[in-house]
Design a protein around this motif. Structure first.
Motif, PDB file in Angstrom:
ATOM      1  N   GLU A 370       0.925  -1.240   0.087  1.00  0.00           N
ATOM      2  CA  GLU A 370      -0.363   0.131   0.456  1.00  0.00           C
ATOM      3  C   GLU A 370       0.278   1.459   0.393  1.00  0.00           C
ATOM      4  O   GLU A 370       0.009   2.424  -0.364  1.00  0.00           O
ATOM      5  CB  GLU A 370      -0.966  -0.138   1.365  1.00  0.00           C
ATOM      6  N   ILE A 371       2.280   1.618   0.238  1.00  0.00           N
ATOM      7  CA  ILE A 371       2.589   2.318   0.718  1.00  0.00           C
ATOM      8  C   ILE A 371       3.971   2.690  -1.113  1.00  0.00           C
ATOM      9  O   ILE A 371       4.508   0.903  -1.091  1.00  0.00           O
ATOM     10  CB  ILE A 371       3.941   2.779   1.652  1.00  0.00           C
ATOM     11  N   VAL A 503      -4.915   2.500   2.091  1.00  0.00           N
ATOM     12  CA  VAL A 503      -5.629   1.971   2.279  1.00  0.00           C
ATOM     13  C   VAL A 503      -4.887   0.387   2.882  1.00  0.00           C
ATOM     14  O   VAL A 503      -4.096   0.232   2.071  1.00  0.00           O
ATOM     15  CB  VAL A 503      -6.739   1.740   1.913  1.00  0.00           C
ATOM     16  N   GLN A 504      -4.490   0.405   3.966  1.00  0.00           N
ATOM     17  CA  GLN A 504      -3.885  -0.615   4.479  1.00  0.00           C
ATOM     18  C   GLN A 504      -4.604  -2.351   4.874  1.00  0.00           C
ATOM     19  O   GLN A 504      -5.881  -1.597   4.384  1.00  0.00           O
ATOM     20  CB  GLN A 504      -3.026  -0.489   5.751  1.00  0.00           C
ATOM     21  N   PRO A 505      -4.353  -3.326   4.773  1.00  0.00           N
ATOM     22  CA  PRO A 505      -4.970  -4.076   5.190  1.00  0.00           C
ATOM     23  C   PRO A 505      -5.787  -4.683   6.786  1.00  0.00           C
ATOM     24  O   PRO A 505      -6.967  -5.055   6.163  1.00  0.00           O
ATOM     25  CB  PRO A 505      -4.099  -5.487   5.274  1.00  0.00           C
ATOM     26  N   SER A 516     -15.332  -4.351   9.301  1.00  0.00           N
ATOM     27  CA  SER A 516     -14.276  -4.934   7.663  1.00  0.00           C
ATOM     28  C   SER A 516     -13.426  -4.298   7.500  1.00  0.00           C
ATOM     29  O   SER A 516     -13.253  -3.089   7.465  1.00  0.00           O
ATOM     30  CB  SER A 516     -15.790  -5.224   6.933  1.00  0.00           C
ATOM     31  N   SER A 517     -12.774  -5.597   7.173  1.00  0.00           N
ATOM     32  CA  SER A 517     -11.195  -5.136   7.417  1.00  0.00           C
ATOM     33  C   SER A 517     -11.139  -3.361   5.019  1.00  0.00           C
ATOM     34  O   SER A 517     -11.417  -4.044   4.314  1.00  0.00           O
ATOM     35  CB  SER A 517     -10.137  -6.114   6.744  1.00  0.00           C
ATOM     36  N   GLY A 518     -10.068  -2.688   6.083  1.00  0.00           N
ATOM     37  CA  GLY A 518      -9.956  -2.184   4.836  1.00  0.00           C
ATOM     38  C   GLY A 518     -11.056  -0.954   3.804  1.00  0.00           C
ATOM     39  O   GLY A 518     -12.703  -1.164   4.709  1.00  0.00           O
ATOM     40  N   TRP A 519     -10.602  -1.952   2.929  1.00  0.00           N
ATOM     41  CA  TRP A 519     -11.991  -1.407   1.604  1.00  0.00           C
ATOM     42  C   TRP A 519     -13.460  -2.604   2.032  1.00  0.00           C
ATOM     43  O   TRP A 519     -13.919  -2.688   0.867  1.00  0.00           O
ATOM     44  CB  TRP A 519     -11.547  -0.872   0.818  1.00  0.00           C
ATOM     45  N   HIS A 520     -12.909  -4.105   1.950  1.00  0.00           N
ATOM     46  CA  HIS A 520     -12.976  -5.171   1.277  1.00  0.00           C
ATOM     47  C   HIS A 520     -14.595  -5.185   2.414  1.00  0.00           C
ATOM     48  O   HIS A 520     -14.561  -4.985   3.203  1.00  0.00           O
ATOM     49  CB  HIS A 520     -12.231  -6.292   1.896  1.00  0.00           C
TER      50      HIS A 520
END
Length: 725
Positions: A370-371, A503-505, A516-520
């Motif tokens: 993500e970076i 956005v990280q995990p 819910s993790s991140g955008w998932h």
């Protein structure tokens, strides 16, 4: 009065929809206080805020904002800062890296290897760029090394141990007495690499490695926290020498470099619970690297599968192929197909990474991708969107401003290592991430949004309206972050980062609020969440008193290969704590009708690209789950995104586990509403203590084994590796 103050201290804001919060917090983020007690959530908030105020010279208003947002679980600092922030250890310059989630290093010299071992020992995720233009700067291997181990671990009394490594050279004979410190381990490892190319020697080099000064397993690590575990250290030197000897007369190739880094990482991890994370980037044309993990599992004469012991360490890191020209559709399809069958083969488009980072060579990745940058350190904060009201714009602004201030404060660090300090001056990097985006949008748009997802997120009139609303939120948050970071930097005369959002995990910290993790999307509306502990861990015992069930892990089997069922079986070494989980919107009318596990890969990709285009300035960590019949459509869509310069850089692709019996006791097991309610009743019936903190203190003795969170904890890392058969 004293009892009331203690009750308030141990009370937590963890919501009922986050049953994993207690075990995760006390296992991962709570340190031991001077009085022997564990930190409560408010103790951690006070410690970490104190560190930010001191380092970042925060104003009273800034400190109040950061404190309020953290205490309310709306904006949290990085997982590493939750562990070390505000400690005396974190204030020593040599330990500054321990405050950062992740790093990336171009491998150009032997010091690069030593630096990455040092970073791993502080809990940082390590990215390594292993392209020819970098590793071709390494010296030729000219000396064959013969390793002899002398002096067992723990022999020297504690008050007589050397902290630093001492090296004595007599002709072609070298004695390395390894120092009992982080730097002692690192320099002994780095010295082995340096000896292989040292022109002083005239023939084979006899190397005696003495470990007698190293503290034994189980002894406390002062300052950083946790316990010493040198179980794999004696193996490290011989394994490295074997790799180096295999390259005698030439330079190391990319795979050999990767193995040397990962052998050190495996030594640091030394155990079944992963405490490190890695990313290794290779040139797209490097076939040796492309096929490095092929046939990692091998079958013996009896038909049993085992991991190739010579390449076992490669499991310590994700591998990514870097494309400097856009891949063809055929190359993309091959990559997607390989990821479906093996979980490996990810690719990265360097052109978009360099465009976003505004600099040539700035395509290095951290372990979860993500970076973006070059020889960088990155500190991440995280906004828990599931704790925010979609209608309360001021609350959202407060949370994202707090996240920006928290990451900007660490830009005051000055690194000892020149390459990292130079990167900090030329290209300062921060990252404000979020988690719980899916939960937030369900709350904002209702069940109609879920049904639109189920239909594949089509560009209908309704779909375009929903996408415009998504974009409005995402773009607004991005603007707030950049304005907050830049205002802080301008006031403190610090160079502005040119990209501040990512956005990280968000695997572990998400559990603190049940996001819910991140955008998932979540795994399901309701599921059993399983978390791994060492057997008899005090936190796991407290979980039993709190009513959660405990079973043996997947790795514990009887003599016939069958899974154990009794967690107190003498053969059991690890426990899985099981918790029933329900997402906060599960009971909305109509929500149960939506089959989340059936969301298509293209719908996931579409939502991912919304985030990538409208919020993320770095890259968006993504794990897109897909089925075999989706290989070609997904490859075509990713290729289209690259060709049209839509902003795509890289993502992880993961085959869906539709048959849950294939891998029993997974971290996530979907269940229906009736089963969820049944499990909740059982938890309440078994519960013997309503206060988790009090339950823990009844078992809590001795030192903490864990030392904070890993540098990366994505869902991909939680799932079992694919093996043949």
């Amino acid at each position: 009065m004293v009892q009331e103050l203690e009750r308030l201290r141990t009370k937590t804001p963890f919501p009922e929809t986050a049953p994993a919060a207690y075990p995760v917090f006390y296992r991962t983020y709570s340190r031991r206080l001077d009085n022997g007690q564990r930190e409560s959530w408010y103790d951690v908030c006070d410690r970490t805020l104190g560190g930010l105020v001191e380092l970042g010279k925060l104003t009273a208003d800034e400190a109040d904002l950061v404190q309020r947002m953290q205490r309310e679980l709306k904006a949290l600092p990085s997982g590493r800062w939750l562990w070390v922030g505000g400690t005396e250890w974190s204030k020593e310059q040599k330990n500054f890296s321990g405050a950062y989630n992740c790093t990336s290093t171009n491998v150009v010299d032997w010091r690069s290897f030593g630096l990455m071992m040092d970073l791993a020992m502080m809990g940082c995720g390590t990215g390594a760029v292993l392209e020819p233009k970098y590793i071709d700067q390494l010296p030729v291997i000219r000396n064959r090394l013969s390793i002899t181990m002398a002096g067992a671990v723990g022999v020297t009394p504690a008050d007589q141990r050397r902290e630093e490594t001492e090296v004595t050279i007599d002709g072609n004979r070298v004695e390395i007495r390894v120092g009992d410190s982080r730097n002692g381990w690192v320099m002994s490892y780095q010295k082995i690499l340096e000896l292989s190319s040292n022109e002083y020697f005239t023939g084979d080099v006899e190397v005696i490695v003495d470990l007698s000064d190293i503290r034994p397993a189980g002894e406390k690590l002062k300052g950083f926290g946790g316990m010493a575990n040198p179980v794999k250290l004696p193996e490290l030197y011989g394994r490295c020498a074997k790799i180096l000897n295999g390259a005698n007369g030439r330079q190391l190739n990319s795979l050999e470099c990767c193995l040397l880094i990962d052998e050190a990482a495996a030594c640091v991890v030394a155990g079944n619970i992963r405490r490190s994370a890695g990313m290794r980037q290779f040139d797209s044309q490097d076939q040796l690297a492309t096929n490095a993990k092929d046939n990692l599992w091998q079958q013996d004469a009896e038909g049993n599968w085992r991991i190739d012991p010579e390449r076992d360490a490669l499991r310590m890191a994700n591998h990514t192929r870097v494309f400097h020209t856009k891949p063809s559709l055929a190359e993309m399809t091959d990559a997607v197909r390989k990821q479906f069958y093996s979980g490996e083969g990810a690719i990265q488009w360097a052109g978009e990474a360099e465009r976003r980072a505004q600099g040539k060579g700035r395509y290095g990745l951290n372990p979860c991708g993500e970076i973006l940058g070059q020889n960088f350190h990155c500190n991440l904060s995280e906004i828990h969107l599931n704790q925010l009201d979609p209608k309360n714009l001021q609350e959202q602004e407060d949370a994202f401003r707090a996240g920006g201030i928290a990451v900007a404060a660490l830009l005051n660090h000055q690194f000892i290592e020149p390459r990292y300090q130079q990167s900090r001056l030329e290209d300062p990097i921060v990252g404000v991430s979020f988690t719980g985006l899916f939960d937030f949008f369900v709350r904002a748009f209702g069940v109609d949004w879920l049904h639109w997802w189920e239909a594949g997120r089509p560009d209908t009139m309704q779909g375009l309206e929903l996408k415009a609303k998504e974009q409005e939120y995402l773009s607004r948050w991005k603007t707030i972050v950049h304005e907050a970071v830049w205002a802080y930097c301008d006031r403190h005369h610090i160079p502005r980062p040119n990209r501040c959002t990512t956005v990280q995990p968000a695997g572990t910290k998400s559990l603190l609020s049940g996001a819910s993790s991140g955008w998932h999307p979540p795994k399901a509306q309701r599921f059993i969440r399983r978390i791994t502990f060492r057997r008899d861990d005090p936190v796991a015992k407290a979980c039993i008193d709190y009513g959660y069930s405990v079973i043996p892990s997947q790795s514990d089997k009887d003599e016939h290969g069958n899974l154990l069922n009794d967690p107190f079986d003498p053969r059991c070494t690890e426990w899985l704590v099981e918790m029933p989980v329900e997402v906060p919107w599960a009971n909305l009318p109509g929500a149960d009708e939506v089959a989340i596990e059936q969301f298509s890969a293209l719908a996931q990709f579409d939502f991912y690209m919304q985030v990538q285009k409208h919020y993320t300035a770095h890259n968006t960590s993504a794990t897109i789950e897909f089925r075999e019949n989706e290989i070609e459509p997904l490859a075509q869509r990713i290729h289209q995104a690259l060709e049209n310069d839509e902003g795509y850089i890289s993502s992880a692709l993961l085959a869906r586990f539709d048959d849950l019996q294939t891998f029993p006791r997974l971290p996530f097991e979907p269940i229906d509403k009736a089963r969820y309610e049944e499990l909740c009743r059982e938890v309440i019936a078994r519960r013997t203590n309503e206060n988790f903190h009090v339950a823990l203190e009844s078992y809590d003795a001795g030192e903490l084994i864990e030392a904070g969170p890993a540098g990366c904890d994505s869902d991909k890392c939680l799932l079992p590796e694919k093996q043949p058969g």
